[in-house]
Design a protein around this motif. Structure first.
Motif, PDB file in Angstrom:
ATOM      1  N   VAL A 232       2.018 -31.399  -5.449  1.00  0.00           N
ATOM      2  CA  VAL A 232       0.677 -30.551  -5.878  1.00  0.00           C
ATOM      3  C   VAL A 232      -0.415 -31.426  -5.499  1.00  0.00           C
ATOM      4  N   LEU A 233      -0.272 -33.050  -5.949  1.00  0.00           N
ATOM      5  CA  LEU A 233      -1.554 -33.580  -5.619  1.00  0.00           C
ATOM      6  C   LEU A 233      -1.568 -34.065  -4.218  1.00  0.00           C
ATOM      7  N   GLY A 234      -0.765 -33.810  -3.440  1.00  0.00           N
ATOM      8  CA  GLY A 234      -0.824 -34.234  -2.001  1.00  0.00           C
ATOM      9  C   GLY A 234      -1.082 -32.773  -1.368  1.00  0.00           C
ATOM     10  N   SER A 235      -1.484 -31.687  -2.163  1.00  0.00           N
ATOM     11  CA  SER A 235      -1.719 -30.478  -1.406  1.00  0.00           C
ATOM     12  C   SER A 235      -3.171 -29.952  -1.772  1.00  0.00           C
ATOM     13  N   GLU A 236      -3.438 -28.938  -1.046  1.00  0.00           N
ATOM     14  CA  GLU A 236      -5.031 -28.308  -1.187  1.00  0.00           C
ATOM     15  C   GLU A 236      -5.372 -27.969  -2.828  1.00  0.00           C
ATOM     16  N   PHE A 237      -3.960 -27.932  -3.561  1.00  0.00           N
ATOM     17  CA  PHE A 237      -4.127 -27.358  -4.981  1.00  0.00           C
ATOM     18  C   PHE A 237      -4.004 -28.412  -5.944  1.00  0.00           C
ATOM     19  N   SER A 238      -4.466 -29.715  -5.303  1.00  0.00           N
ATOM     20  CA  SER A 238      -4.387 -30.874  -6.436  1.00  0.00           C
ATOM     21  C   SER A 238      -5.245 -30.685  -7.668  1.00  0.00           C
ATOM     22  N   ASP A 239      -6.268 -29.908  -7.462  1.00  0.00           N
ATOM     23  CA  ASP A 239      -7.052 -29.410  -8.777  1.00  0.00           C
ATOM     24  C   ASP A 239      -6.529 -28.495  -9.499  1.00  0.00           C
ATOM     25  N   ARG A 240      -5.152 -27.984  -9.259  1.00  0.00           N
ATOM     26  CA  ARG A 240      -4.811 -27.151 -10.293  1.00  0.00           C
ATOM     27  C   ARG A 240      -3.818 -27.684 -11.474  1.00  0.00           C
ATOM     28  N   LEU A 241      -3.845 -28.979 -11.485  1.00  0.00           N
ATOM     29  CA  LEU A 241      -3.358 -29.524 -12.667  1.00  0.00           C
ATOM     30  C   LEU A 241      -4.408 -29.903 -13.775  1.00  0.00           C
ATOM     31  N   GLY A 242      -4.216 -29.120 -14.991  1.00  0.00           N
ATOM     32  CA  GLY A 242      -5.338 -29.187 -16.051  1.00  0.00           C
ATOM     33  C   GLY A 242      -4.824 -29.537 -17.234  1.00  0.00           C
ATOM     34  N   VAL A 243      -5.967 -29.544 -18.295  1.00  0.00           N
ATOM     35  CA  VAL A 243      -5.634 -29.951 -19.637  1.00  0.00           C
ATOM     36  C   VAL A 243      -6.507 -28.864 -20.485  1.00  0.00           C
ATOM     37  N   CYS A 244      -6.117 -27.988 -21.433  1.00  0.00           N
ATOM     38  CA  CYS A 244      -6.489 -27.109 -21.977  1.00  0.00           C
ATOM     39  C   CYS A 244      -8.033 -27.289 -22.516  1.00  0.00           C
ATOM     40  N   THR A 245      -8.908 -26.465 -22.300  1.00  0.00           N
ATOM     41  CA  THR A 245     -10.375 -26.438 -22.650  1.00  0.00           C
ATOM     42  C   THR A 245     -10.461 -26.054 -24.010  1.00  0.00           C
ATOM     43  N   ALA A 246      -9.778 -25.440 -24.646  1.00  0.00           N
ATOM     44  CA  ALA A 246     -10.195 -24.920 -25.852  1.00  0.00           C
ATOM     45  C   ALA A 246     -10.252 -26.122 -26.937  1.00  0.00           C
ATOM     46  N   PRO A 247     -10.984 -25.825 -28.115  1.00  0.00           N
ATOM     47  CA  PRO A 247     -11.409 -26.731 -28.861  1.00  0.00           C
ATOM     48  C   PRO A 247      -9.890 -27.159 -29.758  1.00  0.00           C
ATOM     49  N   SER A 248      -9.853 -28.529 -29.658  1.00  0.00           N
ATOM     50  CA  SER A 248      -8.458 -28.986 -30.652  1.00  0.00           C
ATOM     51  C   SER A 248      -7.147 -28.700 -29.999  1.00  0.00           C
ATOM     52  N   CYS A 249      -7.275 -28.758 -28.466  1.00  0.00           N
ATOM     53  CA  CYS A 249      -6.039 -28.615 -27.902  1.00  0.00           C
ATOM     54  C   CYS A 249      -5.834 -29.531 -26.795  1.00  0.00           C
TER      55      CYS A 249
END
Ligand SMILES: [Zn+2]
Length: 176
Positions: free
Chosen positions: A124-141
């Motif tokens: 994933v990191l070596g592809s054009e989709f590297s920005d697809r790894l995420g951490v939840c942006t909801a409060p307290s998560c």
């Protein structure tokens, strides 16, 4: 699988509440594995403890990407690949057709998963989709996700968190 292990086995926050991995860890690890591989044989307690450590190191990759620290994320993935001796190998077992594994024979179950998950993150990191790894942006998560949506607009770990945020926004508007 990487996401499942990180979310089940690393402490933090989940959907608005503090989260500690459920005890016993072997059951938590087995449940996470069986969500993807229903016939997974399950983890022993020592395997699960080792897997939780691996999950903590995998989590660092998501956190780094969330901070925009791509170089740190890449370095962490490379460390994981080295430490788990990840390498591609075609394997055939249990009546399955030939398929690709990323670990050598004789490792621990947790080590094998470390190799597989590190390889998946590397792809994933070596592809054009590297920005697809995420951490939840909801409060307290702080649960993690891989965004496989067409537009790449995912921001939450789950529909539960998405709904929490929607409801809060709706209430805020209603109060005005
Ligand atoms: Zn969440």
């Amino acid at each position: 699988m990487t996401v499942g292990f990180v979310n089940a086995l690393t402490p933090g926050m989940r959907r608005g509440k503090p989260f500690t991995p459920h005890e016993p860890l072997d059951a938590a690890a087995t449940t996470a594995a069986r969500e993807v591989y229903p016939r997974h044989p399950g983890f022993t307690a020592p395997d699960a403890a080792e897997l939780a450590e691996v999950a903590g190191r995998l989590r660092v990759v998501f956190d780094a990407m969330d901070d925009g620290a791509v170089d740190d994320a890449a370095a962490q993935v490379n460390r994981l690949i080295d430490d788990h001796n990840a390498r591609p190998r075609l394997d055939r077992h249990d009546g399955e057709p030939w398929h690709l594994h990323f670990h050598g024979p004789g490792g621990t179950m947790a080590g094998d998963w470390g190799a597989s998950c590190a390889t998946a993150l590397a792809i994933v990191l070596g592809s054009e989709f590297s920005d697809r790894l995420g951490v939840c942006t909801a409060p307290s998560c702080d649960r993690v996700y891989v965004d496989v949506s067409r537009n790449g607009t995912r921001r939450f770990c789950s529909t539960a968190c998405q709904n929490r945020v929607k409801t809060a926004a709706f209430r805020a508007r209603a109060r005005k």
